[in-house]
Design a protein around this motif. Structure first.
Motif, PDB file in Angstrom:
ATOM      1  N   LEU A   1     -80.678 -45.580  28.989  1.00  0.00           N
ATOM      2  CA  LEU A   1     -79.383 -44.924  29.185  1.00  0.00           C
ATOM      3  C   LEU A   1     -78.639 -45.530  30.372  1.00  0.00           C
ATOM      4  CD1 LEU A   1     -77.621 -42.517  28.219  1.00  0.00           C
ATOM      5  CD2 LEU A   1     -78.874 -41.099  29.824  1.00  0.00           C
ATOM      6  N   PHE A   2     -79.365 -45.911  31.423  1.00  0.00           N
ATOM      7  CA  PHE A   2     -78.730 -46.490  32.618  1.00  0.00           C
ATOM      8  C   PHE A   2     -78.019 -47.801  32.314  1.00  0.00           C
ATOM      9  CE2 PHE A   2     -82.461 -44.550  35.145  1.00  0.00           C
ATOM     10  CZ  PHE A   2     -81.879 -43.300  35.072  1.00  0.00           C
ATOM     11  N   LYS A   3     -78.464 -48.479  31.281  1.00  0.00           N
ATOM     12  CA  LYS A   3     -77.911 -49.799  30.966  1.00  0.00           C
ATOM     13  C   LYS A   3     -76.699 -49.724  30.046  1.00  0.00           C
ATOM     14  CE  LYS A   3     -82.375 -52.015  31.628  1.00  0.00           C
ATOM     15  NZ  LYS A   3     -83.314 -50.956  31.836  1.00  0.00           N
ATOM     16  N   LYS A   4     -76.355 -48.536  29.587  1.00  0.00           N
ATOM     17  CA  LYS A   4     -75.183 -48.410  28.711  1.00  0.00           C
ATOM     18  C   LYS A   4     -73.913 -48.668  29.525  1.00  0.00           C
ATOM     19  CE  LYS A   4     -74.581 -45.388  25.848  1.00  0.00           C
ATOM     20  NZ  LYS A   4     -74.141 -44.927  24.690  1.00  0.00           N
ATOM     21  N   PRO A   5     -72.950 -49.395  28.925  1.00  0.00           N
ATOM     22  CA  PRO A   5     -71.735 -49.714  29.681  1.00  0.00           C
ATOM     23  C   PRO A   5     -70.904 -48.491  30.077  1.00  0.00           C
ATOM     24  CG  PRO A   5     -71.636 -50.563  27.421  1.00  0.00           C
ATOM     25  CD  PRO A   5     -72.999 -49.999  27.613  1.00  0.00           C
ATOM     26  N   ASP A   6     -70.996 -47.395  29.327  1.00  0.00           N
ATOM     27  CA  ASP A   6     -70.207 -46.212  29.679  1.00  0.00           C
ATOM     28  C   ASP A   6     -70.926 -45.311  30.688  1.00  0.00           C
ATOM     29  OD1 ASP A   6     -72.088 -45.646  27.661  1.00  0.00           O
ATOM     30  OD2 ASP A   6     -71.010 -43.808  27.133  1.00  0.00           O
ATOM     31  N   VAL A   7     -72.097 -45.719  31.131  1.00  0.00           N
ATOM     32  CA  VAL A   7     -72.829 -44.959  32.146  1.00  0.00           C
ATOM     33  C   VAL A   7     -72.789 -45.751  33.444  1.00  0.00           C
ATOM     34  CG1 VAL A   7     -75.051 -43.995  32.823  1.00  0.00           C
ATOM     35  CG2 VAL A   7     -74.334 -43.914  30.428  1.00  0.00           C
ATOM     36  N   SER A   8     -71.982 -45.280  34.361  1.00  0.00           N
ATOM     37  CA  SER A   8     -71.922 -45.974  35.648  1.00  0.00           C
ATOM     38  C   SER A   8     -72.220 -44.975  36.752  1.00  0.00           C
ATOM     39  CB  SER A   8     -70.547 -46.602  35.863  1.00  0.00           C
ATOM     40  OG  SER A   8     -69.573 -45.595  35.953  1.00  0.00           O
ATOM     41  N   MET A   9     -72.847 -45.455  37.789  1.00  0.00           N
ATOM     42  CA  MET A   9     -73.175 -44.599  38.926  1.00  0.00           C
ATOM     43  C   MET A   9     -72.790 -45.312  40.204  1.00  0.00           C
ATOM     44  SD  MET A   9     -76.856 -42.942  37.950  1.00  0.00           S
ATOM     45  CE  MET A   9     -77.619 -44.195  36.935  1.00  0.00           C
ATOM     46  N   GLU A  10     -72.160 -44.592  41.088  1.00  0.00           N
ATOM     47  CA  GLU A  10     -71.890 -45.128  42.416  1.00  0.00           C
ATOM     48  C   GLU A  10     -73.169 -44.919  43.223  1.00  0.00           C
ATOM     49  OE1 GLU A  10     -68.288 -43.617  44.215  1.00  0.00           O
ATOM     50  OE2 GLU A  10     -67.422 -43.344  42.219  1.00  0.00           O
ATOM     51  N   ILE A  11     -73.941 -45.950  43.306  1.00  0.00           N
ATOM     52  CA  ILE A  11     -75.289 -45.832  43.861  1.00  0.00           C
ATOM     53  C   ILE A  11     -75.283 -45.272  45.284  1.00  0.00           C
ATOM     54  CG2 ILE A  11     -77.312 -47.191  44.568  1.00  0.00           C
ATOM     55  CD1 ILE A  11     -76.760 -48.884  42.016  1.00  0.00           C
ATOM     56  N   ASP A  12     -74.301 -45.656  46.092  1.00  0.00           N
ATOM     57  CA  ASP A  12     -74.261 -45.171  47.473  1.00  0.00           C
ATOM     58  C   ASP A  12     -73.765 -43.734  47.577  1.00  0.00           C
ATOM     59  OD1 ASP A  12     -75.188 -47.607  48.338  1.00  0.00           O
ATOM     60  OD2 ASP A  12     -73.180 -48.420  48.655  1.00  0.00           O
ATOM     61  N   ASN A  13     -73.260 -43.179  46.475  1.00  0.00           N
ATOM     62  CA  ASN A  13     -72.681 -41.841  46.497  1.00  0.00           C
ATOM     63  C   ASN A  13     -73.319 -40.946  45.426  1.00  0.00           C
ATOM     64  OD1 ASN A  13     -70.926 -39.837  47.331  1.00  0.00           O
ATOM     65  ND2 ASN A  13     -69.346 -40.428  45.873  1.00  0.00           N
ATOM     66  N   THR A  14     -74.583 -41.232  45.105  1.00  0.00           N
ATOM     67  CA  THR A  14     -75.231 -40.510  44.021  1.00  0.00           C
ATOM     68  C   THR A  14     -76.647 -40.107  44.436  1.00  0.00           C
ATOM     69  OG1 THR A  14     -73.995 -41.728  42.343  1.00  0.00           O
ATOM     70  CG2 THR A  14     -76.025 -40.678  41.621  1.00  0.00           C
ATOM     71  N   ILE A  15     -76.992 -38.882  44.105  1.00  0.00           N
ATOM     72  CA  ILE A  15     -78.369 -38.416  44.236  1.00  0.00           C
ATOM     73  C   ILE A  15     -78.862 -38.101  42.831  1.00  0.00           C
ATOM     74  CG2 ILE A  15     -79.890 -36.617  45.127  1.00  0.00           C
ATOM     75  CD1 ILE A  15     -78.004 -36.382  47.522  1.00  0.00           C
ATOM     76  N   VAL A  16     -80.018 -38.627  42.501  1.00  0.00           N
ATOM     77  CA  VAL A  16     -80.555 -38.473  41.156  1.00  0.00           C
ATOM     78  C   VAL A  16     -81.687 -37.460  41.191  1.00  0.00           C
ATOM     79  CG1 VAL A  16     -81.658 -39.676  39.245  1.00  0.00           C
ATOM     80  CG2 VAL A  16     -79.970 -40.864  40.641  1.00  0.00           C
ATOM     81  N   PHE A  17     -81.651 -36.514  40.272  1.00  0.00           N
ATOM     82  CA  PHE A  17     -82.703 -35.522  40.129  1.00  0.00           C
ATOM     83  C   PHE A  17     -83.440 -35.783  38.825  1.00  0.00           C
ATOM     84  CE2 PHE A  17     -79.632 -33.716  42.953  1.00  0.00           C
ATOM     85  CZ  PHE A  17     -80.393 -33.068  43.900  1.00  0.00           C
ATOM     86  N   ILE A  18     -84.756 -35.861  38.910  1.00  0.00           N
ATOM     87  CA  ILE A  18     -85.578 -36.205  37.754  1.00  0.00           C
ATOM     88  C   ILE A  18     -86.599 -35.105  37.542  1.00  0.00           C
ATOM     89  CG2 ILE A  18     -87.149 -37.912  36.759  1.00  0.00           C
ATOM     90  CD1 ILE A  18     -85.895 -39.755  39.083  1.00  0.00           C
ATOM     91  N   CYS A  19     -86.701 -34.642  36.323  1.00  0.00           N
ATOM     92  CA  CYS A  19     -87.689 -33.626  35.989  1.00  0.00           C
ATOM     93  C   CYS A  19     -88.294 -34.000  34.650  1.00  0.00           C
ATOM     94  CB  CYS A  19     -87.023 -32.252  35.921  1.00  0.00           C
ATOM     95  SG  CYS A  19     -88.165 -30.922  35.558  1.00  0.00           S
TER      96      CYS A  19
END
Ligand code: FES
Length: 119
Positions: free
Chosen positions: A34-52
């Motif tokens: 999913l991270f590699k999809k072109p419509d999925v972008s994240m501002e890495i310096d301004n993002t916190i990721v929660f994984i469960c």
């Protein structure tokens, strides 16, 4: 709840399922893809990721996020352990000096590494 998240300003909610049926209109595949999809972008310096999820999933996801440039302090995950008492008394859920039941189960990757967890 997922629908509300999708409608929240300054918040992106991307969904994927391992296996889909004809009614599913979203992405199908593992989270890392999913991270590699072109419509999925994240501002890495301004993002916190929660994984469960299960350890086999979050280990791969954390590696993918690290490869993308996320800092350990901005990745938050749950840990799973066999728990017996659930209140920090029996020691069954220890990792390093922490009890997953009472100190977690949510930790940053920075904390997880400091505790000596092999992740
Ligand atoms: S389950 Fe007993 S200390 Fe965590």
């Amino acid at each position: 709840m997922l629908k509300q998240w999708g409608q929240t300003a300054d918040f992106a909610c991307h969904l994927t399922v391992d296996r889909s049926d004809p009614s599913w209109k979203g992405h199908t595949g593992v989270v890392g893809a999913l991270f590699k999809k072109p419509d999925v972008s994240m501002e890495i310096d301004n993002t916190i990721v929660f994984i469960c999820g299960p350890p086999v999933m979050f280990r791969f996801v954390l590696k993918d996020l690290k490869d993308m440039g996320f800092e350990d302090r901005n990745m938050v995950s749950t840990l799973e352990r066999y728990m017996k008492c659930g209140v920090g008394k029996c020691g069954h859920c220890c990792i390093g000096v922490a009890y997953v039941c009472s100190d977690g189960p949510v930790f940053t990757l920075e904390q997880i590494r400091r505790l000596g967890e092999d992740i």
